[in-house]
Motif scaffolding. Structure first.
Motif, PDB file in Angstrom:
ATOM      1  N   VAL A  51       0.858  -1.181   0.000  1.00  7.30           N
ATOM      2  CA  VAL A  51       0.000   0.000   0.000  1.00  7.30           C
ATOM      3  C   VAL A  51       0.899   1.238   0.000  1.00  7.30           C
ATOM      4  O   VAL A  51       1.467   1.601   1.024  1.00  7.30           O
ATOM      5  CB  VAL A  51      -0.939   0.011   1.229  1.00  7.30           C
ATOM      6  CG1 VAL A  51      -1.756   1.292   1.275  1.00  7.30           C
ATOM      7  CG2 VAL A  51      -1.845  -1.205   1.198  1.00  7.30           C
ATOM      8  N   VAL A  52       1.061   1.843  -1.183  1.00  7.36           N
ATOM      9  CA  VAL A  52       1.863   3.064  -1.309  1.00  7.36           C
ATOM     10  C   VAL A  52       1.068   4.214  -1.921  1.00  7.36           C
ATOM     11  O   VAL A  52       1.489   5.358  -1.847  1.00  7.36           O
ATOM     12  CB  VAL A  52       3.150   2.824  -2.134  1.00  7.36           C
ATOM     13  CG1 VAL A  52       4.102   1.892  -1.395  1.00  7.36           C
ATOM     14  CG2 VAL A  52       2.836   2.287  -3.512  1.00  7.36           C
ATOM     15  N   ASP A  53      -0.069   3.898  -2.518  1.00  9.75           N
ATOM     16  CA  ASP A  53      -0.926   4.920  -3.117  1.00  9.75           C
ATOM     17  C   ASP A  53      -1.790   5.524  -2.006  1.00  9.75           C
ATOM     18  O   ASP A  53      -2.380   4.803  -1.203  1.00  9.75           O
ATOM     19  CB  ASP A  53      -1.812   4.268  -4.191  1.00  9.75           C
ATOM     20  CG  ASP A  53      -2.651   5.264  -4.966  1.00  9.75           C
ATOM     21  OD1 ASP A  53      -2.883   6.390  -4.462  1.00  9.75           O
ATOM     22  OD2 ASP A  53      -3.083   4.919  -6.072  1.00  9.75           O
ATOM     23  N   GLU A  54      -1.873   6.848  -1.973  1.00  8.69           N
ATOM     24  CA  GLU A  54      -2.643   7.503  -0.907  1.00  8.69           C
ATOM     25  C   GLU A  54      -4.124   7.140  -0.941  1.00  8.69           C
ATOM     26  O   GLU A  54      -4.825   7.288   0.059  1.00  8.69           O
ATOM     27  CB  GLU A  54      -2.457   9.016  -0.957  1.00  8.69           C
ATOM     28  CG  GLU A  54      -2.958   9.669  -2.222  1.00  8.69           C
ATOM     29  CD  GLU A  54      -2.620  11.150  -2.292  1.00  8.69           C
ATOM     30  OE1 GLU A  54      -3.497  11.906  -2.735  1.00  8.69           O
ATOM     31  OE2 GLU A  54      -1.504  11.523  -1.903  1.00  8.69           O
ATOM     32  N   SER A  60      -7.779  -2.650   3.191  1.00 10.96           N
ATOM     33  CA  SER A  60      -8.177  -3.200   1.900  1.00 10.96           C
ATOM     34  C   SER A  60      -7.188  -4.283   1.463  1.00 10.96           C
ATOM     35  O   SER A  60      -7.587  -5.342   0.979  1.00 10.96           O
ATOM     36  CB  SER A  60      -8.253  -2.090   0.849  1.00 10.96           C
ATOM     37  OG  SER A  60      -8.486  -2.629  -0.437  1.00 10.96           O
ATOM     38  N   HIS A  61      -5.898  -4.025   1.663  1.00 11.97           N
ATOM     39  CA  HIS A  61      -4.876  -5.010   1.307  1.00 11.97           C
ATOM     40  C   HIS A  61      -5.011  -6.251   2.190  1.00 11.97           C
ATOM     41  O   HIS A  61      -4.906  -7.384   1.716  1.00 11.97           O
ATOM     42  CB  HIS A  61      -3.484  -4.393   1.432  1.00 11.97           C
ATOM     43  CG  HIS A  61      -2.397  -5.216   0.846  1.00 11.97           C
ATOM     44  ND1 HIS A  61      -1.103  -4.779   0.787  1.00 11.97           N
ATOM     45  CD2 HIS A  61      -2.370  -6.452   0.301  1.00 11.97           C
ATOM     46  CE1 HIS A  61      -0.335  -5.706   0.233  1.00 11.97           C
ATOM     47  NE2 HIS A  61      -1.087  -6.737  -0.059  1.00 11.97           N
ATOM     48  N   VAL A  62      -5.263  -6.032   3.473  1.00  6.75           N
ATOM     49  CA  VAL A  62      -5.454  -7.157   4.395  1.00  6.75           C
ATOM     50  C   VAL A  62      -6.636  -8.004   3.939  1.00  6.75           C
ATOM     51  O   VAL A  62      -6.535  -9.241   3.845  1.00  6.75           O
ATOM     52  CB  VAL A  62      -5.653  -6.659   5.843  1.00  6.75           C
ATOM     53  CG1 VAL A  62      -6.142  -7.790   6.755  1.00  6.75           C
ATOM     54  CG2 VAL A  62      -4.356  -6.065   6.383  1.00  6.75           C
ATOM     55  N   GLU A  63      -7.755  -7.377   3.641  1.00  3.88           N
ATOM     56  CA  GLU A  63      -8.952  -8.116   3.227  1.00  3.88           C
ATOM     57  C   GLU A  63      -8.708  -8.869   1.919  1.00  3.88           C
ATOM     58  O   GLU A  63      -9.139 -10.011   1.775  1.00  3.88           O
ATOM     59  CB  GLU A  63     -10.155  -7.176   3.109  1.00  3.88           C
ATOM     60  CG  GLU A  63     -10.636  -6.637   4.448  1.00  3.88           C
ATOM     61  CD  GLU A  63     -10.964  -7.717   5.461  1.00  3.88           C
ATOM     62  OE1 GLU A  63     -11.535  -8.767   5.079  1.00  3.88           O
ATOM     63  OE2 GLU A  63     -10.646  -7.519   6.652  1.00  3.88           O
ATOM     64  N   ASP A  64      -8.033  -8.237   0.954  1.00  2.00           N
ATOM     65  CA  ASP A  64      -7.709  -8.918  -0.308  1.00  2.00           C
ATOM     66  C   ASP A  64      -6.861 -10.159  -0.046  1.00  2.00           C
ATOM     67  O   ASP A  64      -7.076 -11.221  -0.639  1.00  2.00           O
ATOM     68  CB  ASP A  64      -6.959  -7.985  -1.257  1.00  2.00           C
ATOM     69  CG  ASP A  64      -7.831  -6.905  -1.871  1.00  2.00           C
ATOM     70  OD1 ASP A  64      -9.071  -6.970  -1.725  1.00  2.00           O
ATOM     71  OD2 ASP A  64      -7.261  -5.994  -2.504  1.00  2.00           O
ATOM     72  N   VAL A  81       2.431  -8.158   8.261  1.00  2.00           N
ATOM     73  CA  VAL A  81       3.198  -8.099   7.011  1.00  2.00           C
ATOM     74  C   VAL A  81       2.776  -6.898   6.173  1.00  2.00           C
ATOM     75  O   VAL A  81       3.622  -6.138   5.672  1.00  2.00           O
ATOM     76  CB  VAL A  81       3.059  -9.415   6.215  1.00  2.00           C
ATOM     77  CG1 VAL A  81       3.655  -9.288   4.831  1.00  2.00           C
ATOM     78  CG2 VAL A  81       3.710 -10.564   6.977  1.00  2.00           C
ATOM     79  N   VAL A  82       1.477  -6.695   6.026  1.00  2.00           N
ATOM     80  CA  VAL A  82       0.975  -5.580   5.216  1.00  2.00           C
ATOM     81  C   VAL A  82       1.378  -4.241   5.842  1.00  2.00           C
ATOM     82  O   VAL A  82       1.800  -3.317   5.142  1.00  2.00           O
ATOM     83  CB  VAL A  82      -0.565  -5.691   5.045  1.00  2.00           C
ATOM     84  CG1 VAL A  82      -1.154  -4.406   4.482  1.00  2.00           C
ATOM     85  CG2 VAL A  82      -0.903  -6.874   4.142  1.00  2.00           C
ATOM     86  N   SER A 118      -7.710  -5.956  -5.254  1.00  2.00           N
ATOM     87  CA  SER A 118      -8.868  -5.215  -5.739  1.00  2.00           C
ATOM     88  C   SER A 118      -8.475  -3.882  -6.358  1.00  2.00           C
ATOM     89  O   SER A 118      -9.315  -3.160  -6.870  1.00  2.00           O
ATOM     90  CB  SER A 118      -9.858  -4.978  -4.588  1.00  2.00           C
ATOM     91  OG  SER A 118      -9.227  -4.240  -3.552  1.00  2.00           O
ATOM     92  N   ARG A 119      -7.200  -3.568  -6.306  1.00  2.00           N
ATOM     93  CA  ARG A 119      -6.707  -2.312  -6.886  1.00  2.00           C
ATOM     94  C   ARG A 119      -5.226  -2.449  -7.225  1.00  2.00           C
ATOM     95  O   ARG A 119      -4.569  -3.406  -6.823  1.00  2.00           O
ATOM     96  CB  ARG A 119      -6.966  -1.151  -5.930  1.00  2.00           C
ATOM     97  CG  ARG A 119      -6.267  -1.286  -4.593  1.00  2.00           C
ATOM     98  CD  ARG A 119      -6.518  -0.100  -3.669  1.00  2.00           C
ATOM     99  NE  ARG A 119      -6.110   1.127  -4.281  1.00  2.00           N
ATOM    100  CZ  ARG A 119      -6.935   2.126  -4.629  1.00  2.00           C
ATOM    101  NH1 ARG A 119      -8.216   2.027  -4.397  1.00  2.00           N
ATOM    102  NH2 ARG A 119      -6.470   3.216  -5.182  1.00  2.00           N
ATOM    103  N   ARG A 120      -4.710  -1.464  -7.941  1.00  2.02           N
ATOM    104  CA  ARG A 120      -3.292  -1.448  -8.313  1.00  2.02           C
ATOM    105  C   ARG A 120      -2.453  -1.157  -7.066  1.00  2.02           C
ATOM    106  O   ARG A 120      -2.599  -0.115  -6.453  1.00  2.02           O
ATOM    107  CB  ARG A 120      -3.032  -0.382  -9.371  1.00  2.02           C
ATOM    108  CG  ARG A 120      -3.693  -0.646 -10.705  1.00  2.02           C
ATOM    109  CD  ARG A 120      -3.390   0.511 -11.658  1.00  2.02           C
ATOM    110  NE  ARG A 120      -3.489   0.210 -13.052  1.00  2.02           N
ATOM    111  CZ  ARG A 120      -2.774  -0.690 -13.729  1.00  2.02           C
ATOM    112  NH1 ARG A 120      -1.907  -1.411 -13.121  1.00  2.02           N
ATOM    113  NH2 ARG A 120      -2.945  -0.848 -15.019  1.00  2.02           N
ATOM    114  N   ARG A 121      -1.566  -2.109  -6.732  1.00  3.03           N
ATOM    115  CA  ARG A 121      -0.670  -1.890  -5.596  1.00  3.03           C
ATOM    116  C   ARG A 121       0.632  -2.693  -5.733  1.00  3.03           C
ATOM    117  O   ARG A 121       1.373  -2.859  -4.771  1.00  3.03           O
ATOM    118  CB  ARG A 121      -1.367  -2.203  -4.277  1.00  3.03           C
ATOM    119  CG  ARG A 121      -1.758  -3.629  -4.030  1.00  3.03           C
ATOM    120  CD  ARG A 121      -2.201  -3.858  -2.597  1.00  3.03           C
ATOM    121  NE  ARG A 121      -3.358  -3.135  -2.228  1.00  3.03           N
ATOM    122  CZ  ARG A 121      -4.589  -3.651  -2.095  1.00  3.03           C
ATOM    123  NH1 ARG A 121      -4.801  -4.932  -2.321  1.00  3.03           N
ATOM    124  NH2 ARG A 121      -5.584  -2.896  -1.734  1.00  3.03           N
TER     125      ARG A 121
END
Length: 173
Positions: A51-54, A60-64, A81-82, A118-121
């Motif tokens: 997660v680097v995008d504001e 969201s990353h955890v749930e993905d 980790v996230v 779910s998104r670009r990361r």
């Protein structure tokens, strides 16, 4: 006989990062069974999800990750980790790794989208992220005065004497 403060076995991403960080605290022997670049990490083509995008969120990353893990992941571990991701990306960049940037906004990462997200990361270095990451970190490890990188060593051949209670530092035979 070799004396060392820390023994790291393996020259994949985990071993290289561990060796570089442990070298801040003492002498490190980094042992690998083949040449240092012959690791599974070198073959990783995709990238590193972080997660680097504001507009992105850690949750969201955890749930993905939990969804993609199909019940096999421990939430506490995924969260740890996230959450550590940004700091580790900064560490890799401080070692000299250069992730792709957007042409129109060079101060922003050119993030990729991969399965399970779910998104670009996904931060990338072309389609050779693993090879480039290990190349950079091997170079740093080889140049570090407190890291002794040994190729052609088999872990089964190592005997640590620390458990014997001998005085002095652990010895690797």
């Amino acid at each position: 006989m070799v004396e060392t403060d820390y023994l790291v076995i393996g020259s994949g991403l985990a071993g290289l990062v561990a060796a570089l960080k442990l070298a801040e605290h003492g002498r490190v022997l980094l042992a690998t069974k083949k040449d240092a670049a012959a690791s599974n990490s070198s073959w990783a083509q995709g990238g590193i999800a972080c997660v680097v995008d504001e507009d992105d969120r850690l949750e969201s990353h955890v749930e993905d990750t939990l969804l993609a893990g199909a019940g096999l992941c421990r939430r506490e571990t995924v969260e740890a980790v996230v959450t550590a991701g940004r700091e580790e990306i900064r560490f890799l960049e401080a070692q000299g790794l250069r992730f792709e940037r957007r042409e129109t906004h060079p101060d922003e990462y050119d993030l990729g989208m991969e399965g399970g997200h779910s998104r670009r990361r996904v931060l990338r270095v072309g389609d050779i992220t693993g090879a480039e990451t290990t190349r950079v970190l091997i170079g740093r490890a080889e140049a570090h005065p407190r890291i002794d990188l040994k190729s052609g060593w088999m872990a089964v051949d190592l005997i640590a004497t620390g458990w014997l209670g001998l005085p002095g530092p652990n010895r690797v035979v």
